[in-house]
Design a protein around this motif. Structure first.
Motif, PDB file in Angstrom:
ATOM      1  N   THR A   7       0.575  -1.267   0.133  1.00  0.00           N
ATOM      2  CA  THR A   7       0.348  -0.424  -0.128  1.00  0.00           C
ATOM      3  C   THR A   7       1.068   1.387  -0.230  1.00  0.00           C
ATOM      4  O   THR A   7       1.876   1.799   0.939  1.00  0.00           O
ATOM      5  CB  THR A   7      -0.570  -0.118   0.828  1.00  0.00           C
ATOM      6  N   LEU A   8       0.739   2.208  -0.651  1.00  0.00           N
ATOM      7  CA  LEU A   8       0.923   3.545  -1.657  1.00  0.00           C
ATOM      8  C   LEU A   8      -0.093   4.807  -0.725  1.00  0.00           C
ATOM      9  O   LEU A   8      -0.795   4.481  -1.088  1.00  0.00           O
ATOM     10  CB  LEU A   8       1.653   3.639  -2.525  1.00  0.00           C
ATOM     11  N   SER A   9       0.563   4.794   0.631  1.00  0.00           N
ATOM     12  CA  SER A   9      -0.222   6.346   1.074  1.00  0.00           C
ATOM     13  C   SER A   9       0.402   7.816   1.039  1.00  0.00           C
ATOM     14  O   SER A   9       1.287   8.191   1.734  1.00  0.00           O
ATOM     15  CB  SER A   9      -1.180   6.019   2.224  1.00  0.00           C
ATOM     16  N   GLY A  10      -0.353   9.033   0.011  1.00  0.00           N
ATOM     17  CA  GLY A  10       0.253   9.790   0.173  1.00  0.00           C
ATOM     18  C   GLY A  10       2.102  10.094  -0.507  1.00  0.00           C
ATOM     19  O   GLY A  10       1.992  10.821   0.024  1.00  0.00           O
ATOM     20  N   VAL A  24       1.087   9.412  -4.402  1.00  0.00           N
ATOM     21  CA  VAL A  24       0.262   8.684  -5.151  1.00  0.00           C
ATOM     22  C   VAL A  24      -0.607   7.582  -3.903  1.00  0.00           C
ATOM     23  O   VAL A  24       0.417   7.053  -2.570  1.00  0.00           O
ATOM     24  CB  VAL A  24       1.104   7.983  -5.327  1.00  0.00           C
ATOM     25  N   ASP A  25      -1.387   7.131  -4.186  1.00  0.00           N
ATOM     26  CA  ASP A  25      -2.175   6.155  -3.164  1.00  0.00           C
ATOM     27  C   ASP A  25      -2.580   4.503  -4.346  1.00  0.00           C
ATOM     28  O   ASP A  25      -3.263   5.047  -4.988  1.00  0.00           O
ATOM     29  CB  ASP A  25      -3.755   6.819  -2.799  1.00  0.00           C
ATOM     30  N   GLY A  60       4.465  10.857   2.910  1.00  0.00           N
ATOM     31  CA  GLY A  60       3.483   9.809   2.960  1.00  0.00           C
ATOM     32  C   GLY A  60       4.176   8.745   3.788  1.00  0.00           C
ATOM     33  O   GLY A  60       5.753   8.534   3.369  1.00  0.00           O
ATOM     34  N   GLY A  61       3.958   7.028   2.779  1.00  0.00           N
ATOM     35  CA  GLY A  61       4.328   6.067   3.487  1.00  0.00           C
ATOM     36  C   GLY A  61       4.400   4.903   2.676  1.00  0.00           C
ATOM     37  O   GLY A  61       3.011   4.774   1.862  1.00  0.00           O
ATOM     38  N   VAL A  68       6.255  -1.593   7.547  1.00  0.00           N
ATOM     39  CA  VAL A  68       6.610   0.124   6.727  1.00  0.00           C
ATOM     40  C   VAL A  68       7.369  -0.426   5.917  1.00  0.00           C
ATOM     41  O   VAL A  68       9.005  -0.120   7.020  1.00  0.00           O
ATOM     42  CB  VAL A  68       5.979   1.084   8.500  1.00  0.00           C
ATOM     43  N   ILE A  69       7.715   0.273   4.934  1.00  0.00           N
ATOM     44  CA  ILE A  69       9.432  -0.370   4.136  1.00  0.00           C
ATOM     45  C   ILE A  69       9.477   1.145   3.627  1.00  0.00           C
ATOM     46  O   ILE A  69      10.892   1.741   2.794  1.00  0.00           O
ATOM     47  CB  ILE A  69       9.355  -1.297   2.679  1.00  0.00           C
ATOM     48  N   THR A  70       9.420   2.463   3.930  1.00  0.00           N
ATOM     49  CA  THR A  70       9.045   3.502   3.433  1.00  0.00           C
ATOM     50  C   THR A  70      10.542   3.950   3.276  1.00  0.00           C
ATOM     51  O   THR A  70      11.712   4.672   2.144  1.00  0.00           O
ATOM     52  CB  THR A  70       8.131   4.876   3.563  1.00  0.00           C
TER      53      THR A  70
END
Ligand SMILES: Nc1ncnc2c1ncn2[C@@H]1O[C@H](COP(=O)(O)OP(=O)(O)OP(=O)(O)O)[C@@H](O)[C@H]1O
Ligand SMILES: [Mg+2]
Lengths: 241, 342
Positions: A7-10, A24-25, A60-61, A68-70
């Motif tokens: 999941t990509l959020s913002g 990007v979401d 974003g994350g 979480v791998i950001t």
């Protein structure tokens, strides 16, 4: 629908002074193929590179499974089970096909069964085993690039335009191979411009433009909704002119 | 898949390309032959050729680390000469401690002393390389101008440290008994030490080639030189690989320093920066990042320097620079251009 594996959020990504990804979401359900469409320069490659840690998201994350791998480094992300087939294929041309595969098996010797399966999927891998990878044709390089990504079991494979510049026969072979890969429960995030190919293999779809996701949903719904297709693809057609 | 029926085409590399691969190797015998014609006297020629090969081997040992460091991480290390000098001084001190062994008539004791000196020098310069990479190089990855300035700064600091520990004067570094004097073959006198240097250099080159071709770490280095990002995407830490390469290169420079010191028989704190001129010429001639090119470049420079020193001493240094210019006009990326993904 299945749980989301990725999941990509913002997510925002800057490359030098340029603000490329602008929130990007994106959700990639576990076990299927998600296709990422969008005109040239929309940010598809940048999205894959950001997931892989080759660019670092500035905001974003990114969640992969339960983690979480950001901010993780590329090797760490790879070791968690994500493989990348880059747009330029990233073949080591100075090495042989065999040596490319040996390096791709980062956790030890190659599993002979898996290798046999790969050679069946992509016969040139076996035929050119001891040849310098630099002497392979474009299609064969693309096969090697995918083969490297799957020599060890992976949870998620990011594939960037695997049919770019290939002859129709090879595109079909590549599509068949990806379909077989899909049967093995590997999740795939596929960037693809060829809508016929994309719609034959995709379960879910996301469309990008200007560094954002402008549509996401099920592939069969997009295939059925010609008006929506025209709206989204028209956008990409315009951009091609 | 229709194209799978096609037989592997690997044998069909065009003749022209095959020749292009071999051509640089041929330059060495060609230069030797030209040297023989120009010098005329076979005995002098043999002496000069062995001297040239010995010098080439030593330059290769010092240059090999530098070229891989550049290939892998695009790092320009102007401080590499510091490892050469420190290696020589450490070797000097160890040989002085082992004076009993070096003066002994036993060849075995002599060579053991040299070996101990070399190992000590490599250990110290390897560790110094570790510190250098962490403290000086790491903060300036990807910034060439800063790399040049900062690594030159590191070189100056290292030279000052040598002054502090060993004093400002040049020191005499004598060879052990067994490595003094010459062998006489026909009319040619060949210094024993030069033969030893050729042997060590050749063994090292073959060992390095073996590692690069047949071990996983060697494959990683070659792959990393071409496309470091992809190596990372496969799960390997390129930075750690680079650190290993940097330390190995530093240790090899230390080895080269001991050998160069024994060759010249005097050592100074700035010997590293002097020899670095030749080292950089060799790295550029070979193709930045190419070990094989570096080896051939070193042989060419060694031979040419010795031939011209005999034939026309005034142009000796200029001749190697002229060689570099000629090679770059022929192959602007060096003898063996390294494939780069970006
Ligand atoms: N290294 C870079 N430096 C500067 N700008 C970049 C870089 N890489 C990509 N961009 C810019 O980012 C934007 C998105 O590029 P990206 O490669 O992600 O697009 P894409 O959707 O993959 O396009 P294509 O379909 O052509 O492959 C483009 O405007 C591109 O010019
Ligand atoms: Mg792209």
């Amino acid at each position: 629908m299945a749980e989301n594996l990725l999941t990509l959020s913002g997510v925002h990504t800057h490359i030098g002074p340029y603000h490329i990804l602008q929130g990007v979401d994106l959700a990639v359900p576990e076990g299927g193929v998600t296709v990422l469409l969008g005109r040239n320069g929309a940010g598809k490659t940048t999205t894959l590179r950001t997931i892989m840690g080759l660019w670092t998201a500035s905001q974003g994350g990114i969640r992969f499974g339960d983690h979480v791998i950001t901010k993780l480094s590329t090797p760490e992300i790879s070791r968690r089970g994500i493989a990348l087939v880059p747009e330029d294929m990233g073949i080591f041309t100075d090495l042989t096909v065999a040596e490319n595969m040996i390096l791709a098996a980062a956790n030890g010797p190659m599993d002979p069964k898996r290798l046999a399966w790969i050679k069946e999927l992509f016969p040139p891998i076996g035929n050119f085993w001891n040849s310098s990878a630099g002497t392979l044709s474009g299609g064969q390089k693309q096969m090697l690039s995918v083969a490297r990504a799957i020599i060890e079991p992976r949870r998620l494979i990011l594939i960037d335009e695997p049919t770019k510049g290939l002859a129709p026969a090879i595109i079909k072979a590549m599509t068949d191979a990806l379909k077989e890969l899909k049967e093995t429960d590997t999740t795939i995030l596929l960037v693809e411009q060829n809508f016929a190919m994309a719609s034959s293999i995709g379960d879910t779809v996301a469309v990008m433009d200007d560094g954002r996701i402008i549509h996401s949903g099920r592939m069969d719904e997009l295939v059925a909704d010609v008006a929506l297709q025209e709206k989204l693809m028209g956008l990409s057609l315009e951009a091609h002119q | 898949m229709s194209e799978t029926a096609i037989k592997p085409r690997i044998e069909k590399i065009p003749l022209k390309e095959q020749l292009a691969q071999k051509l640089p190797v041929l330059l060495v015998p060609v230069l030797a032959a030209v040297g023989l014609i120009a010098i005329g006297n076979p005995a002098s020629w043999l002496t000069l050729t062995v001297a040239g090969l010995a010098m080439g081997m030593m330059i290769f040992i010092m240059a090999s680390g530098l070229t891989v460091v550049f290939g892998l991480m695009d790092v320009i290390n102007f401080g590499h000469g510091a490892f050469v000098a420190v290696g020589a001084f450490v070797g000097f001190t160890v040989l002085a401690w082992l004076a009993g062994w070096t003066a002994s008539p036993s060849v075995f004791m002599n060579l053991t002393a040299v070996l101990v000196a070399i190992l000590a020098a490599m250990l110290v310069t390897g560790l110094l390389g570790l510190a250098f990479e962490r403290v000086i190089v790491m903060p300036v990855y990807g910034e060439h101008l800063k790399q040049i300035l900062v690594t030159m700064g590191g070189l100056i600091v290292a030279q000052q440290m040598i002054y502090v520990v060993w004093g400002p004067d040049e020191l005499h570094m004598s060879r052990p008994e067994a490595l003094q004097g010459s062998l006489v073959i026909g009319e040619a006198a060949i210094e024993k030490y030069r033969l030893v240097a050729v042997g060590i250099g050749l063994a090292l080159f073959l060992g390095m080639r073996h590692i690069l071709k047949n071990t996983k770490i060697g494959l990683l280095v070659r792959a990393g030189v071409e496309n470091g990002e992809m190596v990372e995407a496969l799960g390997y830490r390129v930075r750690r690989l680079f650190l290993i390469v940097f330390m190995t290169g530093s240790a090899l420079a230390g080895l080269g320093g001991v050998m160069w010191g024994l060759y010249q028989e005097t050592i100074t704190a700035h010997m590293g920066s002097e020899i670095m001129v030749l080292v950089f010429i060799v790295v550029i001639i070979g193709g930045l990042g190419s070990v094989e090119g570096c080896f051939i470049g070193a042989m060419l420079v060694g031979l040419l320097a010795n031939y011209t020193a005999f034939l026309a001493p005034k142009v000796a240094l200029i001749s190697t620079i002229a060689l570099m210019v000629a090679v770059l006009m022929w192959r602007p990326q060096g003898l063996y251009p390294v494939v780069k993904a970006k």
